[in-house]
Design an enzyme around this catalytic site. Structure first.
Site, PDB file in Angstrom:
ATOM      1  N   SER A   1      40.892  14.382  66.119  1.00  0.00           N
ATOM      2  CA  SER A   1      41.582  13.502  65.168  1.00  0.00           C
ATOM      3  C   SER A   1      41.101  12.062  65.336  1.00  0.00           C
ATOM      4  O   SER A   1      41.145  11.514  66.441  1.00  0.00           O
ATOM      5  CB  SER A   1      43.094  13.533  65.414  1.00  0.00           C
ATOM      6  OG  SER A   1      43.652  14.691  64.895  1.00  0.00           O
TER       7      SER A   1
ATOM      8  N   HIS B   1      40.584  14.215  59.512  1.00  0.00           N
ATOM      9  CA  HIS B   1      39.636  15.336  59.598  1.00  0.00           C
ATOM     10  C   HIS B   1      38.980  15.467  58.224  1.00  0.00           C
ATOM     11  O   HIS B   1      39.536  16.075  57.304  1.00  0.00           O
ATOM     12  CB  HIS B   1      40.354  16.631  59.993  1.00  0.00           C
ATOM     13  CG  HIS B   1      40.882  16.620  61.394  1.00  0.00           C
ATOM     14  ND1 HIS B   1      40.188  17.152  62.453  1.00  0.00           N
ATOM     15  CD2 HIS B   1      42.014  16.090  61.914  1.00  0.00           C
ATOM     16  CE1 HIS B   1      40.886  16.974  63.572  1.00  0.00           C
ATOM     17  NE2 HIS B   1      41.999  16.329  63.267  1.00  0.00           N
TER      18      HIS B   1
ATOM     19  N   HIS C   1      43.484  23.665  62.440  1.00  0.00           N
ATOM     20  CA  HIS C   1      44.587  23.811  63.394  1.00  0.00           C
ATOM     21  C   HIS C   1      45.486  24.966  62.985  1.00  0.00           C
ATOM     22  O   HIS C   1      45.676  25.245  61.803  1.00  0.00           O
ATOM     23  CB  HIS C   1      45.429  22.525  63.438  1.00  0.00           C
ATOM     24  CG  HIS C   1      44.662  21.281  63.749  1.00  0.00           C
ATOM     25  ND1 HIS C   1      43.984  20.570  62.787  1.00  0.00           N
ATOM     26  CD2 HIS C   1      44.456  20.627  64.922  1.00  0.00           C
ATOM     27  CE1 HIS C   1      43.401  19.523  63.348  1.00  0.00           C
ATOM     28  NE2 HIS C   1      43.661  19.527  64.645  1.00  0.00           N
TER      29      HIS C   1
ATOM     30  N   TYR D   1      48.659  24.967  63.053  1.00  0.00           N
ATOM     31  CA  TYR D   1      49.824  24.524  62.273  1.00  0.00           C
ATOM     32  C   TYR D   1      49.505  24.325  60.800  1.00  0.00           C
ATOM     33  O   TYR D   1      50.408  24.200  59.971  1.00  0.00           O
ATOM     34  CB  TYR D   1      50.436  23.242  62.869  1.00  0.00           C
ATOM     35  CG  TYR D   1      49.516  22.035  62.854  1.00  0.00           C
ATOM     36  CD1 TYR D   1      49.268  21.308  61.702  1.00  0.00           C
ATOM     37  CD2 TYR D   1      48.899  21.611  64.023  1.00  0.00           C
ATOM     38  CE1 TYR D   1      48.424  20.206  61.702  1.00  0.00           C
ATOM     39  CE2 TYR D   1      48.056  20.516  64.037  1.00  0.00           C
ATOM     40  CZ  TYR D   1      47.819  19.818  62.874  1.00  0.00           C
ATOM     41  OH  TYR D   1      46.964  18.746  62.879  1.00  0.00           O
ATOM     42  N   GLU D   2      48.215  24.296  60.451  1.00  0.00           N
ATOM     43  CA  GLU D   2      47.858  24.190  59.031  1.00  0.00           C
ATOM     44  C   GLU D   2      48.093  25.516  58.314  1.00  0.00           C
ATOM     45  O   GLU D   2      47.968  25.611  57.102  1.00  0.00           O
ATOM     46  CB  GLU D   2      46.383  23.793  58.888  1.00  0.00           C
ATOM     47  CG  GLU D   2      46.092  22.378  59.352  1.00  0.00           C
ATOM     48  CD  GLU D   2      44.603  22.056  59.286  1.00  0.00           C
ATOM     49  OE1 GLU D   2      44.100  21.804  58.184  1.00  0.00           O
ATOM     50  OE2 GLU D   2      43.957  22.073  60.356  1.00  0.00           O
TER      51      GLU D   2
ATOM     52  N   ALA E   1      42.247  14.423  70.307  1.00  0.00           N
ATOM     53  CA  ALA E   1      43.212  13.362  70.607  1.00  0.00           C
ATOM     54  C   ALA E   1      44.394  14.055  71.272  1.00  0.00           C
ATOM     55  O   ALA E   1      44.809  15.118  70.820  1.00  0.00           O
ATOM     56  CB  ALA E   1      43.657  12.702  69.308  1.00  0.00           C
TER      57      ALA E   1
ATOM     58  N   MET F   1      47.114  20.006  70.138  1.00  0.00           N
ATOM     59  CA  MET F   1      47.369  21.178  69.273  1.00  0.00           C
ATOM     60  C   MET F   1      46.052  21.831  68.863  1.00  0.00           C
ATOM     61  O   MET F   1      45.938  22.360  67.755  1.00  0.00           O
ATOM     62  CB  MET F   1      48.141  20.731  68.022  1.00  0.00           C
ATOM     63  CG  MET F   1      49.380  19.912  68.281  1.00  0.00           C
ATOM     64  SD  MET F   1      50.032  19.203  66.767  1.00  0.00           S
ATOM     65  CE  MET F   1      51.146  17.943  67.417  1.00  0.00           C
ATOM     66  N   SER F   2      45.062  21.764  69.734  1.00  0.00           N
ATOM     67  CA  SER F   2      43.754  22.308  69.316  1.00  0.00           C
ATOM     68  C   SER F   2      42.932  22.723  70.530  1.00  0.00           C
ATOM     69  O   SER F   2      43.457  22.906  71.625  1.00  0.00           O
ATOM     70  CB  SER F   2      42.986  21.228  68.527  1.00  0.00           C
ATOM     71  OG  SER F   2      42.607  20.163  69.387  1.00  0.00           O
TER      72      SER F   2
ATOM     73  N   ASN G   1      48.263   8.545  73.240  1.00  0.00           N
ATOM     74  CA  ASN G   1      49.668   8.123  73.435  1.00  0.00           C
ATOM     75  C   ASN G   1      50.145   8.640  74.780  1.00  0.00           C
ATOM     76  O   ASN G   1      49.627   9.640  75.288  1.00  0.00           O
ATOM     77  CB  ASN G   1      50.566   8.670  72.314  1.00  0.00           C
ATOM     78  CG  ASN G   1      50.421  10.177  72.119  1.00  0.00           C
ATOM     79  OD1 ASN G   1      49.374  10.663  71.679  1.00  0.00           O
ATOM     80  ND2 ASN G   1      51.443  10.907  72.453  1.00  0.00           N
TER      81      ASN G   1
ATOM     82  N   HIS H   1      51.316  10.216  64.354  1.00  0.00           N
ATOM     83  CA  HIS H   1      49.898  10.435  64.021  1.00  0.00           C
ATOM     84  C   HIS H   1      49.170   9.136  63.661  1.00  0.00           C
ATOM     85  O   HIS H   1      47.964   9.016  63.896  1.00  0.00           O
ATOM     86  CB  HIS H   1      49.786  11.469  62.890  1.00  0.00           C
ATOM     87  CG  HIS H   1      48.401  12.017  62.723  1.00  0.00           C
ATOM     88  ND1 HIS H   1      47.695  12.631  63.741  1.00  0.00           N
ATOM     89  CD2 HIS H   1      47.554  12.039  61.650  1.00  0.00           C
ATOM     90  CE1 HIS H   1      46.494  13.004  63.312  1.00  0.00           C
ATOM     91  NE2 HIS H   1      46.391  12.654  62.040  1.00  0.00           N
TER      92      HIS H   1
HETATM   93  O1  LIG Z   1      43.444  17.997  68.465  1.00  0.00           O
HETATM   94  P1  LIG Z   1      43.054  17.055  67.396  1.00  0.00           P
HETATM   95  O2  LIG Z   1      42.479  17.717  66.211  1.00  0.00           O
HETATM   96  O3  LIG Z   1      42.164  15.947  67.916  1.00  0.00           O
HETATM   97  O4  LIG Z   1      44.402  16.348  66.868  1.00  0.00           O
HETATM   98  C1  LIG Z   1      45.566  16.063  67.616  1.00  0.00           C
HETATM   99  O5  LIG Z   1      46.232  15.034  66.936  1.00  0.00           O
HETATM  100  C2  LIG Z   1      47.089  15.597  65.929  1.00  0.00           C
HETATM  101  C3  LIG Z   1      48.472  15.038  66.127  1.00  0.00           C
HETATM  102  O6  LIG Z   1      48.500  13.661  66.059  1.00  0.00           O
HETATM  103  C4  LIG Z   1      47.086  17.097  66.173  1.00  0.00           C
HETATM  104  O7  LIG Z   1      46.277  17.728  65.238  1.00  0.00           O
HETATM  105  C5  LIG Z   1      46.565  17.199  67.569  1.00  0.00           C
HETATM  106  O8  LIG Z   1      45.954  18.444  67.829  1.00  0.00           O
HETATM  107  N1  LIG Z   2      50.975  18.098  70.967  1.00  0.00           N
HETATM  108  C1  LIG Z   2      50.554  16.837  70.945  1.00  0.00           C
HETATM  109  N2  LIG Z   2      49.432  16.561  70.281  1.00  0.00           N
HETATM  110  C2  LIG Z   2      49.006  15.301  70.289  1.00  0.00           C
HETATM  111  N3  LIG Z   2      47.915  14.754  69.741  1.00  0.00           N
HETATM  112  C3  LIG Z   2      47.906  13.454  70.020  1.00  0.00           C
HETATM  113  N4  LIG Z   2      48.979  13.149  70.753  1.00  0.00           N
HETATM  114  C4  LIG Z   2      49.660  14.288  70.932  1.00  0.00           C
HETATM  115  C5  LIG Z   2      50.868  14.610  71.623  1.00  0.00           C
HETATM  116  O1  LIG Z   2      51.546  13.761  72.217  1.00  0.00           O
HETATM  117  N5  LIG Z   2      51.264  15.898  71.594  1.00  0.00           N
END
Ligand SMILES: O=P(O)(O)O[C@H]1O[C@H](CO)[C@@H](O)[C@H]1O
Ligand SMILES: Nc1nc2[nH]cnc2c(=O)[nH]1
Length: 387
Positions: free
Chosen positions: A131, A162, A184, A186-187, A214, A317-318, A341, A357
């Site tokens: 991200s 993305h 992802h 969740y999509e 991220a 989440m990836s 964060n 985000h």
């Molecule tokens: O893992 P990438 O795609 O970098 O993105 C991260 O950031 C997004 C949440 O802010 C979520 O999609 C999480 O997986």
């Molecule tokens: N699950 C999760 N995904 C993120 N992507 C960027 N920051 C975070 C976070 O704090 N938690």
């Protein structure tokens, strides 16, 4: 005729051989003994037409269970048990593939051919941009760009940050392909679909996967903007019984039961640490454990505490399912998390401690230069070592 069968009672289709006699129309054949009545059939389960008596035993049985299941094809359209669809065999096949959770080898091969022929290259290194880290693909020289929506059978990106493009070219002398946008869970995509592009990379010739993301920092020593080199992961979706390798195994990709110890290449981690020193950012580089949750919601405090107790340093989440898919087909993996964060592990009313985000994207933008340099230098090392 096709041999495609209309629903088996729960709305799914069973595609077997997609061939037709070349007509524009493909024929669907209704199942002989549907387990459920349709809305228009009777007043049995799912049926709404009054006064129409259904003698179907399965329908009656289900009725006694009082379940409300509906087959998606209205009885009125079935005629003699057949309906004609105005779609071509190619469209039918594409529909099947898009609705499936697994991609057959041949389909992956077709996508890979499309990319290698279209770019005139067989890339050696694959990059997945996290991200806000799409700029990792912007530094590729002589880029050939493929919009996801123009790549046959490819999903589309739906998340901000993305872009949804595949960039093929050279970086520090090496041939590379980069996903500017990942998929992802969740999509709404199944994990096998999320990580399907890794198999495409493999069949394009890729030997090294660079996966970036991220992530929220759980380790209290991590600061926003730090980079965590992944040396292991905790697969929370796997704990819940979900894997990109679920379903029949195709040994052309890899074994049924792949081992995942040492998934993250130690030489590459050590080289990246050296590069971090040379860049003067060694205090911002850590080595740690990443965990992937399903998202899209960020974590609760209790979940973050639990993850910390499990030894997790950063959460996102990836990435994990991409790494599993890459290791299954024997690619070397390098992965890092940009800490966007800090995850609070104590209860507080402060709004600014909540992940969001926009903040994730802003931090990624701020740190993209360092991330690009780290990736470029590591690729230079790989390339010069193999030259
Ligand atoms: O893992 P990438 O795609 O970098 O993105 C991260 O950031 C997004 C949440 O802010 C979520 O999609 C999480 O997986
Ligand atoms: N699950 C999760 N995904 C993120 N992507 C960027 N920051 C975070 C976070 O704090 N938690």
């Amino acid at each position: 005729m096709t041999g495609y069968k209309v629903a088996n009672g729960n709305g799914t289709t069973n595609g077997t051989n997609g061939s037709t006699n070349g007509n524009k129309s493909a024929e669907y054949i209704a199942q002989e003994n549907p387990t459920m009545c349709s809305r228009d059939c009777c007043s049995g389960p799912g049926g709404s037409r009054k006064g129409n008596t259904c003698t179907d035993k399965k329908g009656a049985k289900a009725g006694s269970l009082n379940t409300e299941k509906i087959i998606p094809t209205p009885q009125s359209l079935l005629g003699n048990g057949k309906i004609l669809c105005e779609i071509t065999p190619e469209e039918l096949r594409a529909l099947r593939v898009l609705n499936e959770d697994t991609y057959p080898y041949e389909v992956i091969e077709e996508i890979a051919d499309f990319i290698t022929k279209g770019s005139g290259m067989r890339p050696k290194i694959g990059i997945i941009c996290g991200s806000g880290l799409g700029s990792l693909a912007d530094i590729i020289q002589d880029p050939k760009i493929f919009e996801y929506e123009k790549i046959p059978n490819f999903p589309v990106s739906t998340v901000e940050g993305h872009a949804g493009r595949l960039v093929v070219g050279t970086l520090e002398g090496a041939t590379v392909m980069a996903m500017q946008g990942r998929f992802h869970f969740y999509e709404g995509y199944p994990l096998a679909k999320c990580s399907m592009p890794v198999r495409v990379m493999k069949l394009c010739g890729v030997e090294y996967l660079f996966a970036t993301n991220a992530a929220g920092g759980i380790n209290p020593r991590f600061a926003v903007g730090d980079i965590m080199l992944m040396h292991d992961h905790v697969n929370m979706l796997g704990f819940a019984g979900n894997s990109p390798l679920q379903g029949p195994n195709d040994p052309r990709f890899g074994p049924r039961f792949p081992a995942l110890v040492n998934s993250y290449n130690k030489d590459l981690i050590n080289k990246a640490i050296e590069i971090g020193k040379a860049m003067g950012i060694e205090s911002n580089i850590h080595v740690g454990v990443y965990s992937c949750l399903g998202g899209p919601n960020y974590e609760t405090i209790a979940e973050l505490k639990a993850l910390r107790m499990m030894g997790v340093d950063a959460v996102g989440m990836s990435t994990v399912h991409e790494v599993i898919t890459a290791r299954h087909c024997d690619m070397k993996v390098f992965a890092f998390s940009l800490i966007t964060n800090k995850c609070a592990t104590e209860y507080s009313d402060k709004k600014d401690e909540e992940a969001n985000h926009d903040e994730v994207m802003a931090v990624a933008k701020n740190r993209q230069k360092a991330c690009c340099e780290l990736v470029a230098r590591l690729i230079r090392e790989i390339h010069s070592a193999s030259a």
